[in-house]
Design a protein around this motif. Structure first.
Motif, PDB file in Angstrom:
ATOM      1  N   HIS A  63     -57.751 -44.906 -36.292  1.00  0.00           N
ATOM      2  CA  HIS A  63     -58.303 -45.866 -35.348  1.00  0.00           C
ATOM      3  C   HIS A  63     -57.169 -46.539 -34.576  1.00  0.00           C
ATOM      4  N   PRO A  64     -57.234 -46.544 -33.228  1.00  0.00           N
ATOM      5  CA  PRO A  64     -56.143 -47.152 -32.454  1.00  0.00           C
ATOM      6  C   PRO A  64     -55.902 -48.619 -32.811  1.00  0.00           C
ATOM      7  N   LYS A  65     -56.964 -49.312 -33.153  1.00  0.00           N
ATOM      8  CA  LYS A  65     -56.830 -50.728 -33.490  1.00  0.00           C
ATOM      9  C   LYS A  65     -55.992 -50.899 -34.752  1.00  0.00           C
ATOM     10  N   ASP A  66     -56.287 -50.059 -35.741  1.00  0.00           N
ATOM     11  CA  ASP A  66     -55.501 -50.104 -36.980  1.00  0.00           C
ATOM     12  C   ASP A  66     -54.055 -49.773 -36.690  1.00  0.00           C
ATOM     13  N   ALA A  67     -53.854 -48.728 -35.849  1.00  0.00           N
ATOM     14  CA  ALA A  67     -52.497 -48.290 -35.548  1.00  0.00           C
ATOM     15  C   ALA A  67     -51.710 -49.435 -34.919  1.00  0.00           C
ATOM     16  N   LEU A  68     -52.364 -50.169 -34.038  1.00  0.00           N
ATOM     17  CA  LEU A  68     -51.682 -51.277 -33.361  1.00  0.00           C
ATOM     18  C   LEU A  68     -51.342 -52.385 -34.351  1.00  0.00           C
ATOM     19  N   TRP A  69     -52.271 -52.649 -35.245  1.00  0.00           N
ATOM     20  CA  TRP A  69     -52.030 -53.688 -36.259  1.00  0.00           C
ATOM     21  C   TRP A  69     -50.849 -53.298 -37.136  1.00  0.00           C
ATOM     22  N   ILE A  70     -50.843 -52.036 -37.574  1.00  0.00           N
ATOM     23  CA  ILE A  70     -49.758 -51.571 -38.442  1.00  0.00           C
ATOM     24  C   ILE A  70     -48.439 -51.634 -37.691  1.00  0.00           C
ATOM     25  N   LEU A  71     -48.484 -51.224 -36.409  1.00  0.00           N
ATOM     26  CA  LEU A  71     -47.260 -51.226 -35.605  1.00  0.00           C
ATOM     27  C   LEU A  71     -46.686 -52.639 -35.525  1.00  0.00           C
ATOM     28  N   GLU A  72     -47.559 -53.594 -35.272  1.00  0.00           N
ATOM     29  CA  GLU A  72     -47.062 -54.965 -35.129  1.00  0.00           C
ATOM     30  C   GLU A  72     -46.496 -55.481 -36.449  1.00  0.00           C
ATOM     31  N   GLU A  73     -47.210 -55.203 -37.545  1.00  0.00           N
ATOM     32  CA  GLU A  73     -46.717 -55.638 -38.855  1.00  0.00           C
ATOM     33  C   GLU A  73     -45.377 -54.998 -39.171  1.00  0.00           C
ATOM     34  N   ALA A  74     -45.269 -53.703 -38.828  1.00  0.00           N
ATOM     35  CA  ALA A  74     -44.042 -52.972 -39.145  1.00  0.00           C
ATOM     36  C   ALA A  74     -42.880 -53.497 -38.311  1.00  0.00           C
ATOM     37  N   LEU A  75     -43.156 -53.805 -37.039  1.00  0.00           N
ATOM     38  CA  LEU A  75     -42.070 -54.293 -36.187  1.00  0.00           C
ATOM     39  C   LEU A  75     -41.595 -55.670 -36.621  1.00  0.00           C
ATOM     40  N   LYS A  76     -42.430 -56.381 -37.377  1.00  0.00           N
ATOM     41  CA  LYS A  76     -42.021 -57.700 -37.854  1.00  0.00           C
ATOM     42  C   LYS A  76     -41.172 -57.602 -39.114  1.00  0.00           C
ATOM     43  N   CYS A  77     -41.102 -56.419 -39.698  1.00  0.00           N
ATOM     44  CA  CYS A  77     -40.452 -56.272 -41.001  1.00  0.00           C
ATOM     45  C   CYS A  77     -38.985 -55.917 -40.796  1.00  0.00           C
ATOM     46  N   GLU A  78     -38.095 -56.882 -41.021  1.00  0.00           N
ATOM     47  CA  GLU A  78     -36.667 -56.661 -40.720  1.00  0.00           C
ATOM     48  C   GLU A  78     -36.057 -55.545 -41.564  1.00  0.00           C
ATOM     49  N   ALA A  79     -36.720 -55.217 -42.665  1.00  0.00           N
ATOM     50  CA  ALA A  79     -36.122 -54.249 -43.569  1.00  0.00           C
ATOM     51  C   ALA A  79     -36.119 -52.838 -42.986  1.00  0.00           C
ATOM     52  N   LEU A  80     -36.894 -52.616 -41.934  1.00  0.00           N
ATOM     53  CA  LEU A  80     -36.948 -51.283 -41.352  1.00  0.00           C
ATOM     54  C   LEU A  80     -35.891 -51.147 -40.267  1.00  0.00           C
ATOM     55  N   THR A  81     -35.447 -49.925 -40.039  1.00  0.00           N
ATOM     56  CA  THR A  81     -34.503 -49.708 -38.955  1.00  0.00           C
ATOM     57  C   THR A  81     -35.262 -49.411 -37.666  1.00  0.00           C
ATOM     58  N   ALA A  82     -36.211 -48.527 -37.779  1.00  0.00           N
ATOM     59  CA  ALA A  82     -36.937 -48.144 -36.576  1.00  0.00           C
ATOM     60  C   ALA A  82     -38.394 -47.877 -36.924  1.00  0.00           C
ATOM     61  N   VAL A  83     -39.242 -48.040 -35.931  1.00  0.00           N
ATOM     62  CA  VAL A  83     -40.656 -47.719 -36.097  1.00  0.00           C
ATOM     63  C   VAL A  83     -41.046 -46.815 -34.937  1.00  0.00           C
ATOM     64  N   ILE A  84     -41.560 -45.649 -35.262  1.00  0.00           N
ATOM     65  CA  ILE A  84     -42.007 -44.724 -34.233  1.00  0.00           C
ATOM     66  C   ILE A  84     -43.525 -44.722 -34.281  1.00  0.00           C
ATOM     67  N   SER A  85     -44.135 -44.835 -33.124  1.00  0.00           N
ATOM     68  CA  SER A  85     -45.580 -44.929 -33.153  1.00  0.00           C
ATOM     69  C   SER A  85     -46.162 -44.081 -32.050  1.00  0.00           C
ATOM     70  N   GLU A  86     -47.185 -43.333 -32.383  1.00  0.00           N
ATOM     71  CA  GLU A  86     -47.830 -42.497 -31.380  1.00  0.00           C
ATOM     72  C   GLU A  86     -49.163 -43.124 -31.041  1.00  0.00           C
ATOM     73  N   ILE A  87     -49.161 -43.841 -29.951  1.00  0.00           N
ATOM     74  CA  ILE A  87     -50.357 -44.565 -29.518  1.00  0.00           C
ATOM     75  C   ILE A  87     -50.666 -44.093 -28.113  1.00  0.00           C
ATOM     76  N   ARG A  88     -51.927 -43.997 -27.808  1.00  0.00           N
ATOM     77  CA  ARG A  88     -52.246 -43.500 -26.483  1.00  0.00           C
ATOM     78  C   ARG A  88     -52.275 -44.624 -25.465  1.00  0.00           C
ATOM     79  N   GLU A  89     -53.037 -45.650 -25.762  1.00  0.00           N
ATOM     80  CA  GLU A  89     -53.182 -46.736 -24.802  1.00  0.00           C
ATOM     81  C   GLU A  89     -52.561 -48.004 -25.357  1.00  0.00           C
ATOM     82  N   LEU A  90     -51.960 -48.759 -24.469  1.00  0.00           N
ATOM     83  CA  LEU A  90     -51.375 -50.027 -24.872  1.00  0.00           C
ATOM     84  C   LEU A  90     -51.521 -50.971 -23.686  1.00  0.00           C
ATOM     85  N   SER A  91     -52.024 -52.159 -23.940  1.00  0.00           N
ATOM     86  CA  SER A  91     -52.176 -53.095 -22.827  1.00  0.00           C
ATOM     87  C   SER A  91     -50.912 -53.933 -22.700  1.00  0.00           C
ATOM     88  N   PHE A  92     -50.767 -54.595 -21.562  1.00  0.00           N
ATOM     89  CA  PHE A  92     -49.563 -55.393 -21.349  1.00  0.00           C
ATOM     90  C   PHE A  92     -49.469 -56.510 -22.391  1.00  0.00           C
TER      91      PHE A  92
END
Lengths: 497, 245
Positions: free
Chosen positions: B116-145
């Motif tokens: 689900h794109p909504k879940d993907a976006l939620w996970i992406l945001e949570e992951a980007l907030k996690c300093e312990a990661l180096t990079a987050v790659i995400s395959e999302i089709r649509e993204l609003s400004f």
């Protein structure tokens, strides 16, 4: 000191029927079943019992005495089912609730009664609650199961036998209160020993010689000299915390506070024992008897209250409080030792690992945990089998990844059939048709033959080619099997970067 | 008048601060990715921005594969010193064994499937907030400004580098991302005119970059580094290790 509550349901089945069919409440009725060609009464309602009808009577006799008596057929096995359900309901009062066939329940209320404000209030709460459901109950509390049983059935209602007072209380009760066999009771009656007091002080060896093993055993069980084993309906979880509320809780805020409080106590306990939880279930008992629960899992043993609460957070909304919850139970069915060396997962700082583990737990709470995977290399050439999911997720790879062979970054989950033109058999393709579009091959590598692993599955080998079309797009395709008479099938299996 | 060294230093520091405010990553990061040449030329301060969000757009499955390879190569550079990366995708069609060739150990990636794109976006945001990661790659089709703005705020705090790969988006709408790239495949590069398929080559177009100048390159991946096309490949050829039928 252990304390046991015995609950007796003198009209269990008829109360149940009256609950289901309110029209029966006003008139006396009985439940009967066919035995040896005649109808025998199995259960008697309260009103019928007042008229002198008792179980074991033949229905025809009763009908002669009371022509207006209502009769229903007995449902086989209903009593067991009913008691099981009631025992599960009673878990709100104690984690240890057991069925006591044929007509009662036993609760181990040790350490629970103070939550209801003492034993008297505890018994009152249970009996009024059951009474409001329409059940007639007799209830008693004592140090042993046997004494509680005896007092509940033959003593006063809501009796509290103070610790160590079993002997005095039992003395005035009839011998039947010891749950004895009919033959022993008959013999006792013949000897004029109708009350327990007349034989309880006799030496056990004398009683054993006269009446067999059972009588002294029952006496020592009643006095607490011998342990009586009961099987609880639900195994008691070692890591469990409960919180009951005076008023039903229906708001999300209330549930949140309860959950936080329970997590706090449970995590404090984990702290002192050096363990963390892997699985956690939050149960909420509703006022109307329904049970609702939400559960979480963690990839790592954890005892971080904030983290665990965040995992539960999304699911609180799925609880339906309706009129409110009166009891919350938090239990951890799966716990693990938290070790220091477990910390270093991805050779980064352990602080980081914890953060990642918590992030993954949160993600797992959102999407299914099966959607989170890390892959490790496995020594198989067959592309679909060349890797496996890491379980647990921080598992270290046993072998290295191979990089000497060309492998695509995009692998189709199922190879897709394509039409291919090759110059000669065993040559790489010149043209291929994929999704009705024609691609001209400019460069090609191959074949790389990958055999089926016969010990794993049957099938044809694959000859893989890496080809590039005129736009520079690179594909991975294979021919399944050899050219022997038939045209072999070609498949597209992946895209190179 | 020639400005003194002191003044140059002050200007440099101020520039770094401005860059940080504009979402170009943290200024005091060690330049661990100096080997991201030739792309650094396009960025302010000649530094590839980490702690920022990079957007990639592709329309065909083959170009998507090329984009994946390119992102993997970039991430591999960022993760030279260890670390962990998250790959959020829709389907299970990434082949970890293939990523190894782009300098990223596949077992350092945690793959998450979010249908689900909504879940993907939620996970992406949570992951980007996690300093312990180096990079987050995400395959999302649509993204609003608005969503991209939130993601940008998340990485500004955490310093995680985000790669958003948009496959066949309905519109190339403006996003709050630092860069926008488009990768297309190019005919592969053979070494010494050997027959067969050579090293992967890409046309890398940097369409948008904040405070930098959009450029485009034609590069090939030599197995260990990016080599601009038309230049001689100086890195050690891996041909002897490659299997060629």
């Amino acid at each position: 000191m252990a304390r046991y509550v015995s609950i007796a349901f003198p009209h269990l089945l008829t109360d149940y029927v009256a609950r289901r069919h309110p029209e029966f409440r006003a008139s006396p009725f009985v439940l009967a079943s066919r035995r040896h060609g005649r109808m025998v009464i199995d259960a008697v309602s309260k009103k019928a019992a007042q008229k002198g009808i008792h179980t074991g009577m033949v229905l025809a006799d009763c009908k002669a005495l009371f022509p207006k008596l209502e009769v229903m057929e007995t449902e086989a096995g209903r009593a067991e089912k009913l008691l099981q359900a009631l025992a599960e309901w009673a878990i709100r009062y104690t984690p240890f609730a057991a069925v006591d066939l044929p007509d009662g329940l036993v609760l181990n209320s040790s350490g629970c009664t103070h939550l209801w404000g003492g034993e008297a209030a505890y018994l009152e709460h249970i009996s009024t609650k059951l009474g409001s459901y329409g059940y007639t109950v007799q209830i008693a509390i004592a140090d042993t199961v046997a004494t509680a049983w005896a007092v509940a059935r033959f003593g006063s209602h809501r009796a509290i036998v103070n610790p160590g007072q079993q002997r005095q209380v039992l003395k005035s009760l009839p011998a039947a209160a010891l749950r004895l066999d009919v033959t022993i009771l008959a013999r006792l009656k013949k000897l004029g020993m109708q009350q327990i007091g007349s034989f309880i002080d006799m030496p056990p060896s004398v009683l054993r010689r006269r009446f067999g093993q059972e009588l002294p055993k029952r006496i020592s069980q009643a006095l607490g000299r011998e342990i009586e084993l009961m099987v609880p309906v639900k195994p008691v979880e070692p890591y469990q915390e409960r919180l009951s509320s005076m008023e039903p809780i229906a708001s999300n805020t209330g549930i949140t506070i309860a959950l936080k409080k329970l997590l706090d106590t449970l995590c404090n306990r984990f702290e002192s024992e050096g363990i963390g939880l892997r699985q956690c279930i939050f149960r909420a008992y509703r006022v109307d008897g329904a049970l609702q629960q939400i559960s979480i899992g963690t990839g790592h043993p954890s005892r971080n209250v904030n983290h665990l609460f965040r995992l539960f957070e999304h699911k609180i909304a799925t609880l339906e409080p309706a009129l409110g919850f009166e009891l919350f139970v938090l239990e951890a069915p799966k716990v693990e030792k938290m070790t220091r060396e477990q910390a270093a997962l991805w050779d980064a700082a352990s602080q980081n690992d914890r953060k990642v583990a918590e992030l993954l737990d949160r993600v797992a709470a959102k999407v299914n945990p099966s959607n989170i995977s890390r892959y490790l290399p496995v020594e198989h050439h067959w592309p679909e089998r060349s890797m496996k999911r890491a379980t647990p997720i921080w598992e270290k790879p046993a072998t290295g990844w191979r990089s000497d062979l060309p492998r695509p970054v995009h692998l189709l989950p199922l190879p897709e059939a394509i039409e291919v033109t090759a110059l000669l058999p065993d040559y790489p393709p010149m043209l291929f048709l994929y999704k009705r579009q024609r691609y001209t091959v400019v460069k090609a590598d191959g074949p790389e033959r990958i055999e089926q692993e016969w010990w794993l599955s049957d099938g044809l080998y694959r000859d893989y080619y890496t080809v590039e079309d005129e736009n520079g797009a690179r594909y991975w395709m294979f021919r399944s099997g050899p050219y022997d008479g038939e045209r072999p099938k070609w498949f597209l299996h992946g895209f190179f970067a | 008048m020639i400005p003194s060294a002191e003044k140059i230093e002050i200007v440099r520091q101020l520039q770094a601060k401005i860059d940080a405010m504009q979402g170009l990553g943290k200024p005091l990061r060690e330049p661990a990715h100096g080997d991201l040449a030739p792309f650094t030329a396009a960025f302010p301060g000649q530094v590839f921005p980490t702690g920022a969000i990079h957007e990639f757009i592709s329309y065909e499955v083959t170009n998507a594969a090329a984009t994946r390879g390119f992102i993997t190569a970039l991430t591999g550079r960022l993760m030279r010193k260890g670390g962990l990366c998250l790959w959020i995708s829709r389907n299970r069609d990434i082949y970890p064994s293939g990523l190894r060739n782009f300098g990223l150990e596949p077992d350092r990636i945690v793959f998450i499937n979010a249908a689900h794109p909504k879940d993907a976006l939620w996970i992406l945001e949570e992951a980007l907030k996690c300093e312990a990661l180096t990079a987050v790659i995400s395959e999302i089709r649509e993204l609003s400004f608005t969503d991209s703005r939130r993601l940008q705020l998340a990485v500004e705090n955490s310093g995680v580098t985000g790669f958003i790969h948009r496959l066949c988006p309905r519109a190339e709408n403006a996003l709050a991302c630092t860069t926008r790239w488009k990768i297309t495949t190019l005919p592969s590069v053979s070494v010494d005119n050997l027959p067969g398929v050579g090293f992967s080559a890409w046309d890398v177009q940097l369409l948008k970059v904040r405070n930098g100048r959009p450029l485009s390159w034609q590069v090939s991946w030599s197995g260990s580094s990016f080599v601009p096309l038309g230049e001689k490949n100086n890195s050690e050829p891996l041909l002897n290790k490659r299997y060629t039928g």
